[in-house]
Scaffold this motif. Structure first.
Motif, PDB file in Angstrom:
ATOM      1  N   MET A  65       0.580  -1.055  -0.149  1.00 47.20           N
ATOM      2  CA  MET A  65      -0.192   0.554   0.363  1.00 47.20           C
ATOM      3  C   MET A  65       0.977   1.425  -0.215  1.00 47.20           C
ATOM      4  N   LYS A  66       0.635   2.557  -0.663  1.00 42.03           N
ATOM      5  CA  LYS A  66       1.899   3.007  -1.094  1.00 42.03           C
ATOM      6  C   LYS A  66       0.772   4.974  -0.231  1.00 42.03           C
ATOM      7  N   ILE A  67       2.018   5.399   0.944  1.00 42.93           N
ATOM      8  CA  ILE A  67       1.705   5.970   1.310  1.00 42.93           C
ATOM      9  C   ILE A  67       2.048   7.205   1.243  1.00 42.93           C
ATOM     10  N   THR A  68       3.326   7.235   0.658  1.00 43.58           N
ATOM     11  CA  THR A  68       3.583   8.759  -0.509  1.00 43.58           C
ATOM     12  C   THR A  68       4.423   7.971  -1.724  1.00 43.58           C
ATOM     13  N   GLN A 102      -4.347   5.270   5.591  1.00 40.46           N
ATOM     14  CA  GLN A 102      -3.209   6.219   5.118  1.00 40.46           C
ATOM     15  C   GLN A 102      -2.627   7.117   5.033  1.00 40.46           C
ATOM     16  N   GLN A 103      -4.546   8.108   5.327  1.00 38.70           N
ATOM     17  CA  GLN A 103      -4.116   9.473   6.177  1.00 38.70           C
ATOM     18  C   GLN A 103      -3.567   9.487   7.312  1.00 38.70           C
ATOM     19  N   LEU A 104      -3.836   8.697   8.036  1.00 39.86           N
ATOM     20  CA  LEU A 104      -3.483   8.457   9.482  1.00 39.86           C
ATOM     21  C   LEU A 104      -1.291   8.200   9.409  1.00 39.86           C
ATOM     22  N   ILE A 105      -1.189   7.982   8.471  1.00 34.67           N
ATOM     23  CA  ILE A 105       0.630   7.498   8.366  1.00 34.67           C
ATOM     24  C   ILE A 105       0.802   8.845   7.893  1.00 34.67           C
ATOM     25  N   VAL A 108       4.558  14.084   8.098  1.00 33.23           N
ATOM     26  CA  VAL A 108       4.752  15.655   7.905  1.00 33.23           C
ATOM     27  C   VAL A 108       5.530  15.973   9.065  1.00 33.23           C
ATOM     28  N   GLU A 109       6.876  16.964   9.643  1.00 33.65           N
ATOM     29  CA  GLU A 109       7.170  16.524  10.111  1.00 33.65           C
ATOM     30  C   GLU A 109       6.730  18.091  11.026  1.00 33.65           C
ATOM     31  N   PRO A 110       6.134  18.139  12.581  1.00 32.42           N
ATOM     32  CA  PRO A 110       6.204  19.401  12.386  1.00 32.42           C
ATOM     33  C   PRO A 110       7.125  20.924  12.655  1.00 32.42           C
ATOM     34  N   GLU A 111       6.153  21.569  13.051  1.00 30.79           N
ATOM     35  CA  GLU A 111       6.865  22.533  12.189  1.00 30.79           C
ATOM     36  C   GLU A 111       7.897  23.268  14.155  1.00 30.79           C
TER      37      GLU A 111
END
Length: 137
Positions: free
Chosen positions: A1-4, A91-94, A99-102
């Motif tokens: 399953m592709k995440i990104t 997929q959305q959760l992963i 995303v790296e938090p600011e």
């Protein structure tokens, strides 16, 4: 399953079980298992360590203390549609964890904002002081 674009997980790491959906139904309600429950063990997955750590630190009720993501999908009458929905939620959760938090830049309150805060505290104090009973001596 592709995440990104550069991240994917194996289908064998995802455990999907068909269960009976809750709620009102018709004559078929106790015969078909159209709802889907998805299990994904974060700790034993092939995800990079940084994403595992971010997933485990998420404040999400779908993640158990043991580090297993449990997603239940029962919106549709079709088991295939529910399976597709559960996989897209995973997929959305992963993706959320990729995303790296600011980084937070520490700031100080301005002088005028500190003065406003103290003035408001003094005003509230005077209002509350007036609520006290009057003592006659």
């Amino acid at each position: 399953m592709k995440i990104t674009e550069n991240l994917s997980i194996k289908e064998s790491e995802i455990d999907i079980q068909a269960i009976r959906a809750s709620g009102p139904g018709g004559q078929k309600v106790n015969k078909t298992a159209s709802a889907v429950q998805l299990f994904f063990d974060i700790k034993s997955s092939s995800l990079p360590e940084i994403y595992k750590e971010r997933l485990l630190n998420l404040n999400d009720q779908r993640i158990t203390r043991d580090g297993v993501i449990v997603i239940r999908a029962e919106r549709s009458r079709s088991q295939a549609k529910n399976k597709k929905e559960a996989l897209s939620r995973l997929q959305q959760l992963i993706q959320k964890a990729t995303v790296e938090p600011e980084t937070r830049k520490p700031t100080r309150p301005s002088r005028s904002s500190r003065q406003r805060r103290l003035a408001e505290k003094a005003r509230k104090s005077r209002i509350k002081e007036m609520r006290k009973p009057v003592h006659q001596e």
